[in-house]
Design a protein around this motif. Structure first.
Motif, short mmCIF file in Angstrom:
data_model
loop_
_atom_site.label_atom_id
_atom_site.label_comp_id
_atom_site.label_asym_id
_atom_site.label_seq_id
_atom_site.Cartn_x
_atom_site.Cartn_y
_atom_site.Cartn_z
N SER A 356 -33.40 -10.34 4.19
CA SER A 356 -33.09 -10.73 5.50
C SER A 356 -31.60 -10.57 5.54
O SER A 356 -30.92 -10.62 4.69
CB SER A 356 -33.21 -12.23 5.52
OG SER A 356 -34.56 -12.53 5.55
N LEU A 357 -31.34 -9.95 6.64
CA LEU A 357 -29.81 -9.69 6.85
C LEU A 357 -29.66 -10.53 8.28
O LEU A 357 -30.25 -10.26 9.46
CB LEU A 357 -29.70 -8.11 7.19
CG LEU A 357 -29.88 -7.25 6.05
CD1 LEU A 357 -29.84 -5.72 6.52
CD2 LEU A 357 -29.00 -7.41 4.81
N ASN A 358 -28.62 -11.26 8.42
CA ASN A 358 -28.22 -12.03 9.37
C ASN A 358 -27.10 -11.43 10.26
O ASN A 358 -25.97 -11.11 9.84
CB ASN A 358 -27.56 -13.58 8.74
CG ASN A 358 -28.60 -14.52 8.17
OD1 ASN A 358 -29.86 -14.27 8.33
ND2 ASN A 358 -28.05 -15.15 7.21
N GLN A 359 -27.44 -10.98 11.36
CA GLN A 359 -26.45 -10.21 12.40
C GLN A 359 -26.07 -11.21 13.29
O GLN A 359 -26.75 -12.06 13.95
CB GLN A 359 -27.53 -9.20 12.60
CG GLN A 359 -26.72 -8.34 14.07
CD GLN A 359 -27.52 -7.55 14.76
OE1 GLN A 359 -27.77 -6.22 13.82
NE2 GLN A 359 -27.96 -7.49 15.92
N ARG A 360 -24.72 -11.11 13.57
CA ARG A 360 -24.20 -11.93 14.60
C ARG A 360 -23.16 -11.15 15.43
O ARG A 360 -22.52 -10.34 15.03
CB ARG A 360 -23.14 -13.04 14.01
CG ARG A 360 -24.25 -14.08 13.31
CD ARG A 360 -23.02 -15.20 12.39
NE ARG A 360 -23.93 -16.18 11.69
CZ ARG A 360 -24.17 -15.85 10.35
NH1 ARG A 360 -23.75 -14.80 9.53
NH2 ARG A 360 -24.89 -16.73 9.69
#
Length: 374
Positions: A356-360
């Motif tokens: 999982s990669l958290n993109q903001r």
């Protein structure tokens, strides 16, 4: 004796021999072209007998032209040059009778060690693996401490995942769909060859998944795959414990799951790690059997096991492991009766199945924008 006698004592740790896991056990049929003699084929691969192949390219030349043997060996050979134990069975036009013959051929693999001096740990019967045969493969794999690979039977994703519900064996991995090759067992045969190559090149702790497979040109059913989503064919198959084939920088198997009904052995790597440890312990501690049961012997056994664990951890094949003596499990009566219990636990290497990669989105990088312009 009037003098000094020096006794040679053998104490301390012993190195445990690494288990051989890359040997394939192949159950197949074979025949010659219509009207052609079968003398060479029958001599090389007698029906009802086990045959050891150490030169797979040479073996292909004598594997006949019909049946499953030649095509399976060719698919395996595309992946490497493994040692293969072939169990050739007769051909029967009746599907049920054919399955019975194949099941007997699968069971015959149990005699490989006594007859040929090797133990197959990667089992399959490409194009012959109906449900009864797949069940037999799983049972035999459990006895050999190996893994069986078979086709998930079904016309679509739903049927393939439903078929998986027929099994609860941790020693079985199901594959779907088939390739577009004329040989129906092509995908399973390539899985056998690739599994052997991975064992040799990377190790038994690496799963079958996400390694390019040689020789596949297409699939008989198109598989929708999107690495950024779980709403696609490949993800649905994997969620149903079925390994599929994707096309991403070449064709590759995609899936790490066995048919285990025990979550701790859901991953292929966990099953194979447990098998290897069992095998190495059993064969590597033979020296200790029938020696006087003393505290020194117990310490030697424990340190031998822990030294092997340190080796495997250093190689990146285990996360952690430890052996110990529990006095509660070793009563005076049991010790006096020559019985000893040593406990050990281990943590296998799980595959990175989900990343999982958290993109903001943010405007904070504009804070130094003036400096960048200047």
């Amino acid at each position: 004796m009037h003098g000094i006698k020096v006794n040679e004592l053998t104490t301390g740790t012993r190195a445990l021999k690494a288990a051989s896991t890359s040997i394939i056990g192949l159950v197949a049929t074979a025949g010659a072209a219509v009207g052609a003699p079968t003398v060479a084929l029958d001599a090389a691969f007698p029906v009802g007998a086990l045959t050891l192949i150490t030169n797979i390219r040479a073996a292909i030349e004598t594997a006949g032209t019909t049946g499953t043997l030649k095509a399976a060996l060719e698919a395996i050979a595309d992946q490497g040059s493994p040692v293969v134990v072939v169990s050739r069975v007769a051909v029967d036009v009746d599907p049920e009778d054919q399955a019975v013959l194949v099941e007997a051929g699968v069971e015959a693999l149990l005699g490989a060690q006594s007859q040929l001096g090797v133990t197959p740990r990667i089992l399959g019967a490409p194009a012959l693996d109906v449900q009864a045969v797949a069940t037999a493969l799983a049972a035999t794999a459990r006895k050999l401490r190996g893994m069986a690979y078979a086709a998930a039977i079904g016309a679509d994703v739903a049927a393939a995942t439903d078929y998986r519900e027929n099994f609860g064996a941790r020693e079985l991995m199901l594959l779907w769909p088939a390739t577009d090759a004329a040989f129906a067992g092509d995908a399973v045969a390539r899985a056998l060859g690739l599994r052997s190559r991975i064992d040799t090149d990377m190790g038994w702790h690496k799963t079958l998944s996400n390694v390019a497979v040689d020789g596949i040109t297409g699939l008989d059913v198109p598989i929708f795959f999107d690495i950024n989503s779980d709403d696609n064919d490949a993800a649905l198959l994997n969620a149903g414990d079925v390994t599929t084939i994707i096309r991403q920088d070449g064709f590759r198997f995609w899936g790490n799951r066995t048919c285990s009904d025990e979550p701790l052995f859901a991953f292929e790597s966990a099953v194979r790690t447990a098998q290897v440890l069992q095998d190495e312990m059993a064969s590597g501690l033979l020296w200790a059997i029938d020696k006087p049961l003393t505290a020194v012997l117990i310490r030697d056994i424990i340190e031998t096991i822990n030294a092997n664990f340190r080796r495997l951890i250093g190689q990146g094949r285990l996360i952690g492991a430890k052996a110990w003596y529990d006095s509660a499990l070793n009563t005076e009566a049991d010790l006096a009766a020559g019985k000893l219990v040593i406990d050990y636990d281990f943590t296998p290497c799980s595959p990175l199945e989900s990343l999982s990669l958290n993109q903001r989105i943010t405007d904070r990088y504009y804070a130094s924008f003036a400096d960048l312009v200047g």
